[in-house]
Design an enzyme around this catalytic site. Structure first.
Site, PDB file in Angstrom:
ATOM      1  N   PHE A  95       0.849  -1.184   0.000  1.00 25.51           N
ATOM      2  CA  PHE A  95       0.000   0.000   0.000  1.00 25.51           C
ATOM      3  C   PHE A  95       0.895   1.249   0.000  1.00 25.51           C
ATOM      4  O   PHE A  95       2.019   1.226   0.488  1.00 25.51           O
ATOM      5  CB  PHE A  95      -0.904  -0.019   1.234  1.00 25.51           C
ATOM      6  CG  PHE A  95      -1.910   1.078   1.271  1.00 25.51           C
ATOM      7  CD1 PHE A  95      -2.857   1.204   0.269  1.00 25.51           C
ATOM      8  CD2 PHE A  95      -1.910   1.998   2.307  1.00 25.51           C
ATOM      9  CE1 PHE A  95      -3.786   2.226   0.297  1.00 25.51           C
ATOM     10  CE2 PHE A  95      -2.843   3.023   2.349  1.00 25.51           C
ATOM     11  CZ  PHE A  95      -3.776   3.136   1.340  1.00 25.51           C
ATOM     12  N   ASP A 165       6.417  -3.328   8.451  1.00 25.83           N
ATOM     13  CA  ASP A 165       5.063  -2.830   8.186  1.00 25.83           C
ATOM     14  C   ASP A 165       4.168  -4.061   8.213  1.00 25.83           C
ATOM     15  O   ASP A 165       4.026  -4.778   7.218  1.00 25.83           O
ATOM     16  CB  ASP A 165       4.987  -2.103   6.843  1.00 25.83           C
ATOM     17  CG  ASP A 165       3.583  -1.534   6.592  1.00 25.83           C
ATOM     18  OD1 ASP A 165       2.664  -1.882   7.360  1.00 25.83           O
ATOM     19  OD2 ASP A 165       3.424  -0.757   5.630  1.00 25.83           O
ATOM     20  N   HIS A 168      -0.728  -6.028   7.409  1.00 23.31           N
ATOM     21  CA  HIS A 168      -1.492  -7.184   6.916  1.00 23.31           C
ATOM     22  C   HIS A 168      -1.369  -8.389   7.845  1.00 23.31           C
ATOM     23  O   HIS A 168      -1.932  -9.430   7.522  1.00 23.31           O
ATOM     24  CB  HIS A 168      -0.940  -7.643   5.550  1.00 23.31           C
ATOM     25  CG  HIS A 168      -1.101  -6.657   4.445  1.00 23.31           C
ATOM     26  ND1 HIS A 168      -0.791  -6.945   3.137  1.00 23.31           N
ATOM     27  CD2 HIS A 168      -1.561  -5.379   4.438  1.00 23.31           C
ATOM     28  CE1 HIS A 168      -1.032  -5.890   2.371  1.00 23.31           C
ATOM     29  NE2 HIS A 168      -1.487  -4.925   3.145  1.00 23.31           N
ATOM     30  N   GLN A 191      -7.337  -0.208  10.302  1.00 24.91           N
ATOM     31  CA  GLN A 191      -8.254   0.387   9.325  1.00 24.91           C
ATOM     32  C   GLN A 191      -9.332  -0.643   8.979  1.00 24.91           C
ATOM     33  O   GLN A 191      -9.146  -1.848   9.187  1.00 24.91           O
ATOM     34  CB  GLN A 191      -7.420   0.814   8.095  1.00 24.91           C
ATOM     35  CG  GLN A 191      -8.184   1.459   6.968  1.00 24.91           C
ATOM     36  CD  GLN A 191      -8.588   0.446   5.912  1.00 24.91           C
ATOM     37  OE1 GLN A 191      -8.049  -0.653   5.870  1.00 24.91           O
ATOM     38  NE2 GLN A 191      -9.552   0.801   5.088  1.00 24.91           N
ATOM     39  N   LYS A 194      -8.736  -4.224   7.590  1.00 27.04           N
ATOM     40  CA  LYS A 194      -7.694  -5.084   8.166  1.00 27.04           C
ATOM     41  C   LYS A 194      -8.265  -6.190   9.059  1.00 27.04           C
ATOM     42  O   LYS A 194      -9.412  -6.117   9.496  1.00 27.04           O
ATOM     43  CB  LYS A 194      -6.675  -4.230   8.934  1.00 27.04           C
ATOM     44  CG  LYS A 194      -6.028  -3.129   8.071  1.00 27.04           C
ATOM     45  CD  LYS A 194      -5.118  -3.681   6.993  1.00 27.04           C
ATOM     46  CE  LYS A 194      -4.910  -2.760   5.806  1.00 27.04           C
ATOM     47  NZ  LYS A 194      -4.219  -1.520   6.055  1.00 27.04           N
ATOM     48  N   ARG A 223       4.845  15.107  24.640  1.00 25.66           N
ATOM     49  CA  ARG A 223       4.896  14.844  26.088  1.00 25.66           C
ATOM     50  C   ARG A 223       5.789  13.635  26.354  1.00 25.66           C
ATOM     51  O   ARG A 223       6.074  12.853  25.450  1.00 25.66           O
ATOM     52  CB  ARG A 223       3.493  14.591  26.632  1.00 25.66           C
ATOM     53  CG  ARG A 223       2.586  15.806  26.542  1.00 25.66           C
ATOM     54  CD  ARG A 223       1.273  15.560  27.288  1.00 25.66           C
ATOM     55  NE  ARG A 223       0.444  16.757  27.265  1.00 25.66           N
ATOM     56  CZ  ARG A 223      -0.601  16.920  26.453  1.00 25.66           C
ATOM     57  NH1 ARG A 223      -0.964  15.969  25.605  1.00 25.66           N
ATOM     58  NH2 ARG A 223      -1.303  18.040  26.484  1.00 25.66           N
ATOM     59  N   TYR A 230       1.390  20.371  30.446  1.00 25.92           N
ATOM     60  CA  TYR A 230       1.908  21.436  29.576  1.00 25.92           C
ATOM     61  C   TYR A 230       3.426  21.409  29.471  1.00 25.92           C
ATOM     62  O   TYR A 230       4.077  22.442  29.357  1.00 25.92           O
ATOM     63  CB  TYR A 230       1.403  22.804  30.057  1.00 25.92           C
ATOM     64  CG  TYR A 230      -0.060  23.031  29.733  1.00 25.92           C
ATOM     65  CD1 TYR A 230      -0.542  22.834  28.438  1.00 25.92           C
ATOM     66  CD2 TYR A 230      -0.962  23.443  30.713  1.00 25.92           C
ATOM     67  CE1 TYR A 230      -1.889  23.030  28.139  1.00 25.92           C
ATOM     68  CE2 TYR A 230      -2.302  23.642  30.417  1.00 25.92           C
ATOM     69  CZ  TYR A 230      -2.757  23.421  29.127  1.00 25.92           C
ATOM     70  OH  TYR A 230      -4.077  23.614  28.829  1.00 25.92           O
ATOM     71  N   ARG A 240      -3.561  10.502  18.723  1.00 23.25           N
ATOM     72  CA  ARG A 240      -4.072   9.567  19.731  1.00 23.25           C
ATOM     73  C   ARG A 240      -5.255   8.744  19.212  1.00 23.25           C
ATOM     74  O   ARG A 240      -6.104   9.245  18.480  1.00 23.25           O
ATOM     75  CB  ARG A 240      -4.489  10.331  20.993  1.00 23.25           C
ATOM     76  CG  ARG A 240      -3.323  10.945  21.748  1.00 23.25           C
ATOM     77  CD  ARG A 240      -3.756  11.474  23.112  1.00 23.25           C
ATOM     78  NE  ARG A 240      -4.738  12.536  22.994  1.00 23.25           N
ATOM     79  CZ  ARG A 240      -4.437  13.841  22.941  1.00 23.25           C
ATOM     80  NH1 ARG A 240      -3.183  14.240  22.997  1.00 23.25           N
ATOM     81  NH2 ARG A 240      -5.389  14.737  22.840  1.00 23.25           N
TER      82      ARG A 240
HETATM   83  C1  LIG Z   1      -3.430  -0.376   5.508  1.00 30.93           C
HETATM   84  C2  LIG Z   1      -1.974  -0.253   5.330  1.00 30.93           C
HETATM   85  C3  LIG Z   1      -1.228   0.828   5.836  1.00 30.93           C
HETATM   86  C4  LIG Z   1      -1.864   2.070   6.370  1.00 30.93           C
HETATM   87  O1  LIG Z   1      -2.682   1.890   7.436  1.00 30.93           O
HETATM   88  P1  LIG Z   1      -3.860   2.946   7.736  1.00 30.93           P
HETATM   89  O2  LIG Z   1      -4.282   2.522   9.101  1.00 30.93           O
HETATM   90  O3  LIG Z   1      -4.913   2.751   6.706  1.00 30.93           O
HETATM   91  O4  LIG Z   1      -3.271   4.302   7.714  1.00 30.93           O
HETATM   92  C5  LIG Z   1       0.147   0.792   5.740  1.00 30.93           C
HETATM   93  N1  LIG Z   1       0.769  -0.220   5.134  1.00 30.93           N
HETATM   94  C6  LIG Z   1       0.101  -1.253   4.602  1.00 30.93           C
HETATM   95  C7  LIG Z   1       0.874  -2.349   3.960  1.00 30.93           C
HETATM   96  C8  LIG Z   1      -1.287  -1.285   4.659  1.00 30.93           C
HETATM   97  O5  LIG Z   1      -1.943  -2.297   4.091  1.00 30.93           O
END
Ligand SMILES: *Cc1c(COP(=O)(O)O)cnc(C)c1O
Length: 395
Positions: A95, A165, A168, A191, A194, A223, A230, A240
């Site tokens: 992605f 990353d 998936h 997301q 997922k 922070r 603050y 967040r």
């Molecule tokens: C979905 C996805 C992201 C991004 O995640 P979001 O929560 O949609 O910002 C990053 N890398 C890969 C491989 C993804 O499939």
């Protein structure tokens, strides 16, 4: 033999497959609890609770939740000190966020080819390394762990930071160890599409407290733990996760082990069934992949056995037969215009290019079906292939 649905014939299947997302009274109750708590934002107790639970599930000592799985990648790069002039090796089959995050921190994405399983190829990574290389962005594409033995060894030799990353790959395992604990830091996404979701959301986990705490500070306005409200020590922002999301994620996490098992069981059945189909190229088996999370079930066509048929014609015919959740990449990521507008480096990626002609996938909710329903997927594949000549003539 019946006609293709695309040509007006009866489709193989008309019933829907499993819906996504899956939820019930647990999620309803959890959301009501947040509502009535009066603490809706990032300081609802469910946020810390989920962060700890997700980390424990992956046997990772440190974790920091965030708004999504894109800002987590950017923060991981920032925390690792990756910035202007640094090169970060990324795969072209992923992605956009994987590579865009590198640009967003001012660094240079270097695209290196994938292997036949569509994960970063160790040989391609080796060939792409220069004195400016600082990090590897390793995607566990579709939920199948990349060759971490080889990639970690390369990283060790060249002193590169390894960012997984794992968007998936919730729960996936490499040689019995969870992804997300193999490299220096790992990012997951929650997301909507997922395997674990609250609509939006993300988390970083890992073994390095310095990186996780650095990222946490970015997510929360600079922070620091134990600091005053603050008191701002770092340049941060607000990324967040809210109480609503964490409450839902805790319920979804409880559903994950059974879902992982169901997908793996279905995939095993499908692998066996599809091995007999000569117009498909099986992905190479690797016994070191001890748990594939099957965010996607990837199929590759042997186009030499389907003369005149394109992947897109094949998948359109398959969709018409009633198979949902089919998608594919139209081009390697680097061929998108955004990567012409910034400094990038593209090393030769013949496997990625080939996969953009022959690979497609079905989404994970299809893999949650009853095995019986998956027979329709096999039947549809066979039917479309049997009509290959007709399909080729339509193009
Ligand atoms: C979905 C996805 C992201 C991004 O995640 P979001 O929560 O949609 O910002 C990053 N890398 C890969 C491989 C993804 O499939």
């Amino acid at each position: 033999m019946s006609q293709l649905a695309l040509a007006g014939g009866l489709p193989v299947r008309t019933a829907p497959f499993a819906k996504w997302p899956i939820f019930g009274d647990d999620e309803r109750r959890a959301l009501l609890d947040v509502l009535e708590s009066g603490e809706w934002g990032g300081y609802h107790p469910s946020v810390k609770q989920f962060e700890a639970a997700f980390a424990a599930f992956h046997q990772a000592p440190f974790a920091a939740v965030a708004a999504n799985g894109t800002v987590t990648l950017e923060a991981a790069l920032h925390a690792a000190g990756v910035g202007a002039g640094d090169e970060v090796i990324v795969p072209p089959i992923t992605f956009v966020a994987t590579a865009a995050a590198v640009l967003r921190v001012g660094a240079i994405p270097v695209f290196a080819d994938v292997d036949a399983a569509l994960n970063l190829s160790p040989e391609a990574v080796r060939a792409a390394i220069t004195p400016k290389t600082r990090a590897l962005m390793v995607v566990h594409f579709a939920g199948r762990p990349a060759d971490m033995d080889a990639l970690l060894e390369i990283a060790r030799q060249h002193q590169l930071t390894v960012i997984e990353d794992a968007a998936h790959a919730h729960g996936a395992q490499w040689r019995g160890r969870h992804v997300g604990t193999l490299g220096d830091i790992a990012s997951f996404s929650f997301q909507h599409s997922k395997n674990l979701t609250a609509g939006e959301g993300g988390i970083l986990i890992g073994n390095r407290e310095d990186l996780i705490e650095g990222a946490r500070s970015i997510f929360n306005q600079g922070r620091i733990p134990g600091g005053a409200w603050y008191q701002h020590e770092n340049l941060g922002t607000n990324n967040r996760l809210t109480g609503w999301q964490a409450a839902v994620l805790l319920c979804q996490l409880a559903r994950l082990p059974e879902q992982l098992e169901r997908r793996a069981r279905n995939a095993e059945w499908l692998n066996r069934e599809l091995a007999a189909l000569d117009f498909l190229e099986p992905l190479p088996a690797d016994p070191r992949v001890t748990l594939h999370s099957y965010y996607l079930y990837v199929l590759r066509l042997r186009l030499d056995r389907l003369p005149g048929v394109t992947r897109d014609a094949f998948t359109a015919a398959l969709a018409a037969e009633g198979i949902p959740g089919i998608s594919s990449y139209p081009r390697p990521l680097y061929a998108n215009n955004v990567f012409r507008k910034y400094e990038c480096r593209i090393t030769p990626c013949p496997e990625a290019e080939r996969s953009c002609r022959d690979a497609f996938w079905v989404s994970h909710n299809v893999m949650l079906a009853e095995t019986d329903e998956l027979k329709d997927l096999v039947a549809a594949l066979k039917k479309v292939a049997a009509h290959a000549g007709e399909l080729a003539a339509r193009v």
